[in-house]
Design a protein around this motif. Structure first.
Motif, PDB file in Angstrom:
ATOM      1  N   VAL A 184       0.936  -1.012  -0.036  1.00 36.18           N
ATOM      2  CA  VAL A 184      -0.018  -0.138   0.138  1.00 36.18           C
ATOM      3  C   VAL A 184       0.835   1.280  -0.090  1.00 36.18           C
ATOM      4  CG1 VAL A 184      -1.768   1.206   1.213  1.00 36.18           C
ATOM      5  CG2 VAL A 184      -1.892  -1.318   1.016  1.00 36.18           C
ATOM      6  N   GLU A 185       1.902   1.047   0.616  1.00 36.99           N
ATOM      7  CA  GLU A 185       2.746   2.185   0.400  1.00 36.99           C
ATOM      8  C   GLU A 185       3.294   2.617  -0.823  1.00 36.99           C
ATOM      9  OE1 GLU A 185       7.262   3.524   2.296  1.00 36.99           O
ATOM     10  OE2 GLU A 185       6.469   1.878   2.732  1.00 36.99           O
ATOM     11  N   ALA A 186       3.578   1.519  -1.783  1.00 38.22           N
ATOM     12  CA  ALA A 186       4.024   2.026  -3.213  1.00 38.22           C
ATOM     13  C   ALA A 186       2.677   2.497  -3.792  1.00 38.22           C
ATOM     14  CB  ALA A 186       4.246   0.367  -3.688  1.00 38.22           C
ATOM     15  N   GLN A 187       1.547   1.970  -3.538  1.00 44.29           N
ATOM     16  CA  GLN A 187       0.108   2.609  -4.066  1.00 44.29           C
ATOM     17  C   GLN A 187       0.182   4.008  -3.711  1.00 44.29           C
ATOM     18  OE1 GLN A 187      -2.509  -0.149  -2.575  1.00 44.29           O
ATOM     19  NE2 GLN A 187      -2.517  -1.440  -4.232  1.00 44.29           N
ATOM     20  N   TYR A 188       0.301   4.419  -2.496  1.00 47.31           N
ATOM     21  CA  TYR A 188       0.347   5.699  -1.796  1.00 47.31           C
ATOM     22  C   TYR A 188       1.230   6.586  -2.595  1.00 47.31           C
ATOM     23  CZ  TYR A 188       1.745   9.393   1.566  1.00 47.31           C
ATOM     24  OH  TYR A 188       2.274  10.700   2.085  1.00 47.31           O
ATOM     25  N   PHE A 189       2.410   6.326  -3.056  1.00 45.28           N
ATOM     26  CA  PHE A 189       3.256   7.217  -3.530  1.00 45.28           C
ATOM     27  C   PHE A 189       3.147   7.201  -5.130  1.00 45.28           C
ATOM     28  CE2 PHE A 189       5.854   6.765   0.151  1.00 45.28           C
ATOM     29  CZ  PHE A 189       5.853   8.055   0.520  1.00 45.28           C
ATOM     30  N   LEU A 190       2.565   6.035  -5.846  1.00 46.36           N
ATOM     31  CA  LEU A 190       2.350   5.991  -7.107  1.00 46.36           C
ATOM     32  C   LEU A 190       1.034   6.848  -7.512  1.00 46.36           C
ATOM     33  CD1 LEU A 190       2.010   2.187  -8.310  1.00 46.36           C
ATOM     34  CD2 LEU A 190       3.377   4.074  -9.565  1.00 46.36           C
ATOM     35  N   PHE A 191       0.149   7.113  -6.738  1.00 46.59           N
ATOM     36  CA  PHE A 191      -0.953   8.059  -6.826  1.00 46.59           C
ATOM     37  C   PHE A 191      -0.523   9.433  -6.739  1.00 46.59           C
ATOM     38  CE2 PHE A 191      -2.822   8.156  -2.291  1.00 46.59           C
ATOM     39  CZ  PHE A 191      -2.808   9.450  -2.063  1.00 46.59           C
ATOM     40  N   ARG A 192       0.421   9.741  -6.073  1.00 49.49           N
ATOM     41  CA  ARG A 192       1.088  11.032  -5.831  1.00 49.49           C
ATOM     42  C   ARG A 192       1.818  11.481  -7.061  1.00 49.49           C
ATOM     43  NH1 ARG A 192       3.593  12.249  -0.018  1.00 49.49           N
ATOM     44  NH2 ARG A 192       3.782  14.284  -1.039  1.00 49.49           N
ATOM     45  N   LEU A 193       2.586  10.383  -7.501  1.00 50.19           N
ATOM     46  CA  LEU A 193       3.334  10.755  -8.637  1.00 50.19           C
ATOM     47  C   LEU A 193       2.492  10.727  -9.893  1.00 50.19           C
ATOM     48  CD1 LEU A 193       6.456   8.253  -8.226  1.00 50.19           C
ATOM     49  CD2 LEU A 193       6.601  10.675  -8.277  1.00 50.19           C
ATOM     50  N   TYR A 194       1.478  10.159 -10.175  1.00 48.46           N
ATOM     51  CA  TYR A 194       0.360   9.968 -11.332  1.00 48.46           C
ATOM     52  C   TYR A 194      -0.218  11.458 -11.080  1.00 48.46           C
ATOM     53  CZ  TYR A 194       1.129   5.043 -12.357  1.00 48.46           C
ATOM     54  OH  TYR A 194       1.540   3.971 -12.703  1.00 48.46           O
ATOM     55  N   ALA A 195      -0.450  11.948 -10.262  1.00 44.55           N
ATOM     56  CA  ALA A 195      -1.283  12.897  -9.875  1.00 44.55           C
ATOM     57  C   ALA A 195      -0.453  14.371 -10.259  1.00 44.55           C
ATOM     58  CB  ALA A 195      -2.037  13.154  -8.651  1.00 44.55           C
ATOM     59  N   SER A 196       0.760  14.179  -9.876  1.00 43.46           N
ATOM     60  CA  SER A 196       1.521  15.387 -10.188  1.00 43.46           C
ATOM     61  C   SER A 196       2.527  15.514 -11.051  1.00 43.46           C
ATOM     62  CB  SER A 196       2.381  15.943  -8.808  1.00 43.46           C
ATOM     63  OG  SER A 196       2.956  14.832  -8.325  1.00 43.46           O
TER      64      SER A 196
END
Length: 402
Positions: free
Chosen positions: A233-245
């Motif tokens: 889930v940590e990886a998912q957390y940072f993935l959505f931040r990178l995908y968003a910005s």
């Protein structure tokens, strides 16, 4: 502090922090607990993994009381192991993560990490080849470095970051840890390229590190998000931040944040991120619904829901009503955005500044030039001159002769 020193620090912190092996966990399986692993490492004990999964899920759903009761049992069973103290520290980290400007949990967070580090160091003294001990030290110092960097305690952050890198290298070589270790490699691959792209003056500093690959970094994050146990889930957390910005992939960001909010519906960070990504892709009705929920939870004083989340939610509502032409409701929620921004001391944030601009436009439309000028002057007071909001305020004042 020079930019070069900051660059080394930033890289150290990214590497250390993202090697934190227990940040998140998947939902518990309906199958019975698995038997213990033959591995000498507690982290790889399958039965314990099952128990940790349930506890960490409680923690990330902001049910800290339940999680910490379970962590206390683990602490009783394994008093000399760093795992229980590290888990307790994680609970306090997420209390901090919701609003990083809030310092009231700093001391207890650092105390638990210090205890975890001390126990890991004793394990390493007894067995210098203990990969698990090095693993915990990399994670512990990485989290400390992250907090100290947030607090601009650069000397402490640098010390913690260097230790995180040292122990991270020592933790390599254990095949069973590879899915978790891949997270650190992924983020290093991505950010070692991203930093010089965005800060060209720092290229000579980044050149001292191994060459990265952004696309490989994203692929590795996807792999961790699908296959790792502790860091999924940590990886998912940072993935959505990178995908968003950075990656400009808002629908992918929404897909992940929707999953995380569904999995942890009482986590205010995931909740406001979900509302934000709905807003970004134009799913206005759903964003409005989630924003109302956030504001209602703040009114109900639900734990973790505070001014920072309110600033997000009120802004999305203000934007919605402004776009549909309901000036009165738009004004109401822009004023709430400003109030929440001042409560959380976020006057330099984009939402706060943009809400002021919108209030200035509404006041101008209402023929209240004095009030409009006041809003635009506030933008100029809080925004840096290079900020787009500052320029917009200057231009609007000039064009409308405020």
């Amino acid at each position: 502090m020079s930019k070069g020193v900051k660059m080394v620090l930033i890289l150290s912190m990214w590497m250390g922090f993202f090697y934190s092996v227990l940040a998140q966990a998947p939902s518990p399986s309906p199958t019975p607990p698995l038997p213990p692993s033959n591995s000498p490492y507690l982290l790889l004990d399958k039965g314990l993994q099952y128990r940790i999964t349930k506890s960490i899920n409680s923690m990330y759903n902001f049910d800290f009381a339940t999680a910490e009761r379970d962590f206390a049992v683990i602490m009783y069973q394994y008093p000399n192991h760093p795992l229980p103290d590290f888990l307790m520290a994680l609970g306090y980290w997420w209390r901090i993560e919701v609003d990083v400007t809030n310092t009231r949990f700093d001391n207890i967070f650092i105390q638990y990490l210090d205890r975890a580090n001390e126990k890991a160091e004793k394990m390493l003294d007894e067995d210098p080849k203990n990969k698990e001990a090095a693993f915990f030290l990399a994670a512990g110092y990485g989290f400390q470095g992250r907090l100290y960097s947030e607090r601009k305690s650069w000397a402490k952050a640098t010390f913690a970051g260097r230790n995180a890198l040292k122990y991270m290298e020592m933790s390599r070589g254990e095949a069973e840890f590879n899915p978790e270790l891949l997270l650190g490699d992924a983020l290093f691959n991505y950010f070692s390229v991203w930093i010089p792209e965005n800060y060209p003056l720092l290229k000579p500093v980044v050149a001292l590190f191994p060459k990265g690959n952004k696309q490989l970094g994203l692929q590795q994050l996807e792999t961790v998000a699908s296959n790792a146990f502790y860091t999924r889930v940590e990886a998912q957390y940072f993935l959505f931040r990178l995908y968003a910005s950075e990656e400009k992939r808002p629908h992918d960001a929404l897909r992940i944040s929707e999953y995380l909010h569904g999995k942890f519906p009482n986590n205010p960070y995931f909740h406001r991120s979900y509302a934000r990504h709905l807003y970004t892709v134009g799913r206005w009705a759903e964003s409005v619904e989630q924003s109302y929920q956030i504001l209602d939870r703040i009114d109900q004083k639900q734990y973790g829901y505070e001014a920072n989340s309110g600033r997000f939610a009120a802004f999305y509502l203000g934007e919605y009503f402004y776009r549909v032409g309901d000036r009165a409701e738009a004004k109401r929620y822009y004023l709430k955005t400003v109030a929440y921004g001042e409560e959380s001391e976020s006057q330099e944030s984009g939402y706060y500044l943009h809400a002021l601009i919108q209030l200035g436009k509404i006041a101008t439309a209402e023929k209240n030039k004095r009030q409009a000028k006041g809003y635009f002057d506030m933008v100029k007071r809080y925004a840096k001159r290079s900020h787009p909001a500052h320029k917009e305020a200057r231009d609007f004042i000039k064009k409308n002769k405020l």
